[in-house]
Design an enzyme around this catalytic site. Sequence first.
Site, PDB file in Angstrom:
ATOM      1  N   CYS A 159     -44.487 -15.114  72.353  1.00 36.17           N
ATOM      2  CA  CYS A 159     -44.051 -13.957  71.663  1.00 36.17           C
ATOM      3  C   CYS A 159     -42.834 -13.524  72.244  1.00 36.17           C
ATOM      4  O   CYS A 159     -41.884 -12.497  71.947  1.00 36.17           O
ATOM      5  CB  CYS A 159     -44.962 -12.828  71.888  1.00 36.17           C
ATOM      6  SG  CYS A 159     -46.554 -13.079  71.113  1.00 36.17           S
TER       7      CYS A 159
ATOM      8  N   HIS B 156     -41.359  -4.126  74.680  1.00 36.71           N
ATOM      9  CA  HIS B 156     -42.292  -4.991  74.066  1.00 36.71           C
ATOM     10  C   HIS B 156     -43.378  -4.366  73.141  1.00 36.71           C
ATOM     11  O   HIS B 156     -43.478  -4.866  71.961  1.00 36.71           O
ATOM     12  CB  HIS B 156     -42.800  -5.956  75.176  1.00 36.71           C
ATOM     13  CG  HIS B 156     -43.348  -7.031  74.742  1.00 36.71           C
ATOM     14  ND1 HIS B 156     -43.036  -7.877  73.417  1.00 36.71           N
ATOM     15  CD2 HIS B 156     -44.657  -7.553  74.738  1.00 36.71           C
ATOM     16  CE1 HIS B 156     -43.777  -8.913  73.394  1.00 36.71           C
ATOM     17  NE2 HIS B 156     -44.955  -8.820  73.980  1.00 36.71           N
TER      18      HIS B 156
ATOM     19  N   GLU C 230     -46.393  -2.295  80.950  1.00 37.98           N
ATOM     20  CA  GLU C 230     -44.827  -2.172  80.821  1.00 37.98           C
ATOM     21  C   GLU C 230     -44.293  -0.974  81.268  1.00 37.98           C
ATOM     22  O   GLU C 230     -43.330  -0.863  81.821  1.00 37.98           O
ATOM     23  CB  GLU C 230     -44.536  -2.451  79.216  1.00 37.98           C
ATOM     24  CG  GLU C 230     -43.108  -2.459  79.012  1.00 37.98           C
ATOM     25  CD  GLU C 230     -42.701  -3.067  77.500  1.00 37.98           C
ATOM     26  OE1 GLU C 230     -43.629  -2.905  76.667  1.00 37.98           O
ATOM     27  OE2 GLU C 230     -41.506  -3.332  77.346  1.00 37.98           O
TER      28      GLU C 230
ATOM     29  N   LYS D 146     -42.041  -2.246  66.989  1.00 41.60           N
ATOM     30  CA  LYS D 146     -43.437  -2.932  66.503  1.00 41.60           C
ATOM     31  C   LYS D 146     -44.232  -1.882  66.008  1.00 41.60           C
ATOM     32  O   LYS D 146     -45.236  -2.252  65.141  1.00 41.60           O
ATOM     33  CB  LYS D 146     -44.179  -3.504  67.832  1.00 41.60           C
ATOM     34  CG  LYS D 146     -43.468  -4.944  68.161  1.00 41.60           C
ATOM     35  CD  LYS D 146     -44.386  -5.645  69.226  1.00 41.60           C
ATOM     36  CE  LYS D 146     -43.478  -6.811  69.646  1.00 41.60           C
ATOM     37  NZ  LYS D 146     -42.554  -6.490  70.793  1.00 41.60           N
TER      38      LYS D 146
ATOM     39  N   HIS E 235     -46.146  -7.117  65.219  1.00 37.96           N
ATOM     40  CA  HIS E 235     -45.552  -8.023  66.182  1.00 37.96           C
ATOM     41  C   HIS E 235     -45.419  -9.350  65.546  1.00 37.96           C
ATOM     42  O   HIS E 235     -46.227 -10.098  65.088  1.00 37.96           O
ATOM     43  CB  HIS E 235     -46.487  -8.193  67.163  1.00 37.96           C
ATOM     44  CG  HIS E 235     -46.227  -8.873  68.343  1.00 37.96           C
ATOM     45  ND1 HIS E 235     -45.052  -9.709  68.571  1.00 37.96           N
ATOM     46  CD2 HIS E 235     -46.697  -9.163  69.612  1.00 37.96           C
ATOM     47  CE1 HIS E 235     -44.710 -10.184  69.533  1.00 37.96           C
ATOM     48  NE2 HIS E 235     -45.782 -10.195  70.186  1.00 37.96           N
TER      49      HIS E 235
ATOM     50  N   PHE F 169     -47.338 -14.970  76.076  1.00 40.54           N
ATOM     51  CA  PHE F 169     -48.349 -15.647  76.608  1.00 40.54           C
ATOM     52  C   PHE F 169     -47.832 -17.009  77.281  1.00 40.54           C
ATOM     53  O   PHE F 169     -46.716 -17.442  77.092  1.00 40.54           O
ATOM     54  CB  PHE F 169     -49.383 -16.302  75.744  1.00 40.54           C
ATOM     55  CG  PHE F 169     -50.232 -15.365  74.738  1.00 40.54           C
ATOM     56  CD1 PHE F 169     -50.151 -14.218  75.231  1.00 40.54           C
ATOM     57  CD2 PHE F 169     -51.262 -15.781  73.685  1.00 40.54           C
ATOM     58  CE1 PHE F 169     -50.844 -13.224  74.635  1.00 40.54           C
ATOM     59  CE2 PHE F 169     -51.968 -15.077  73.210  1.00 40.54           C
ATOM     60  CZ  PHE F 169     -52.017 -13.624  73.415  1.00 40.54           C
TER      61      PHE F 169
END
Lengths: 415, 78
Positions: free
Chosen positions: A163, A303, A314, A335, A340, A399
Amino acid sequence: MKRRVVVTGLGALTPLGNSVDESWEGAIAGKSGIGPITKFDSSSYKTRIAGEVKKFDPLQYVNKQEVRRYDDFILYALAAAEMALADAKLTIGSEFSERTGVIIGSAIGGLATLEEEFKNLLNAGPRKISPFAVPAILANLASGHVSIRFGAKGPINCAVTACAAGTSAIGDAYRTITCGDAEVMITGGTEAAVTQLAVAGFGSMRALSVRNDEPQKASRPFDKDRDGFVIGEGCGIVILEELSFALNRGARIYAELAGYGCTSDAFHMAAPPPGHEGAARSMRAAIKDAGLNPADIDYINAHGTSTPLNDLYETQAIKSLFGEHAKKIMVSSTKSMTGHMLGGTGGAEAIFAVKALHEGIIPPTINLDNPGEECDLDYVPKVARRREISTAISNTFGFGGVNAVLLFKKYSETR
Amino acid sequence: MTLEEKVINIVMEQLDVTKEECVLEASFIDDLGADSLDIVELLMEMEEEFGIEIADEELEKITTIKDVVDFLKQKGVK
C-alpha cells in the site's frame, strides 16, 4: 548543494473521477466514490463494496488491441501519464529522452489477468494461455508501457511495496533526480485489484469494512465506528523535474518535493506496532531531508485507512513526533472518499497534497461523526477548509512494515 | 462468408488493421506490423474459431494470410 525537485504535471483516475480536476472537485466537495462492487459477482463475499473507477473509456488513450492485451492497472497508468504530461505541457524530446525516467509503483500488478488466465488454464489447459498474459501481470509493466509510449529512455523501475508502492515510487524518483541520474521522472502508483482474490484475501484478514448497506459511509477514518478499509482502485501520476530544467522551459510549478522518508517497522507482516514509531521516524526523516523542523508542518494527508489499528497508531505517531504542534496540524484522510487504492493510493494522495498546497484548500475526512478513542487531532471533519499552507506531508504505510512519507512545500526561489 | 473472408475478419480484429491491408499475400510481420507474440495470439484465435489445433512446427511455417487459409483448407475447414 542538493538538486531541487519540483512537481510540474498531474494526472489521475480515481473512484471520484477520471481526471485530476474531477477527483479534486469530488474530494473538496466531500463526495464518496464508494459503491457496490460491479467488477465481479460479490454476492457470496462478506464485503461487497469498493471504490471503483467508473465509466473509464480506455479507447480515449489506447487502441482496441491494447485494451484487450493490457491489464487495467497498465491502462490506468497510460491514461494518467498522458494526462500528467499534457498538464506539464511536456513532450519528451530526443535531447533529454535519456535523462527522463519512469518509476510507477503497484502493490500487486495484473491480478485480474492472473485470476482470469488461471481459470482459463484449469478449464482449457496450458495451450489456451494468451502470449500476453505474463506481460499483463508483471507489476513493472506499467512503467514499461509508459516508457515505450512516451519515449522515456532514462532510469526505469517499479516499487512493489504494497500500500506504500506509489509513495515509494515517487520517493525513489525524487532521489533519482537529486542524485543526478535524471532531469525528469514520470512517477506515481497504479492499481486495479478490485478482484475476487484480493477481496476474499483481504476479507480473510478481517481488514475490510463490511458496511455493505451504507457503502458511502463505510470508509470512516478516525471514527469510533470504523470497521476496516474499503478497497479501491485507481492511479495517480506526477511529473517531477529538476528545478533548473523546469525553469528553463518555463514550466508551471505546482510545488517542490522537498523531502522523502522511508523506514521499516521490522515488526509484523501486516500490523503496525502500537505507537507506530516507524511511521514517526519516517515523517522525521522526510522533514530532516527537507531541512525543516516538525513545527514547520501544516498539513498531513494521512494514511488513514479506516482500520481500527492504523488510525489509532498513526495518530499516536503524529503526536509522538510533533508534540504540542500536533494539535495545530490539519490531518485528513482522503481515503474516506476514495477508499484505499492500494499501490495507486500513494500517487493519488501525493496529488491531493500538492493540490492542497497549490489551491489553499484542505480536503476533509468525511464520515467522521464521533472520533475514536485517542483520536483527538484536527482531522478536518466532513467539510473542506480554505487555508493557505506552506508544507504538506503525504503518509502511506504498507504490509511488510513499509513506511513511506513525502514532504511537499510551496515553491519559492530560495530554498 | 467464404473461408478467406472469415480469416481476414479475424486478422483485422486481432491486428487492428484495415480490410485494404489484408490482401492474401500480406505477411503478418512485414506488411501488417505484427510481432511473434501477435502471431501466436492470432493463430490461437484461429484455433478457437475453426476448432482445429496448430502444432508449433506448423505455426512456424505460417507467415501470410494465404498460409492460414491454405492450412485451414488442408485441415478440411470449409
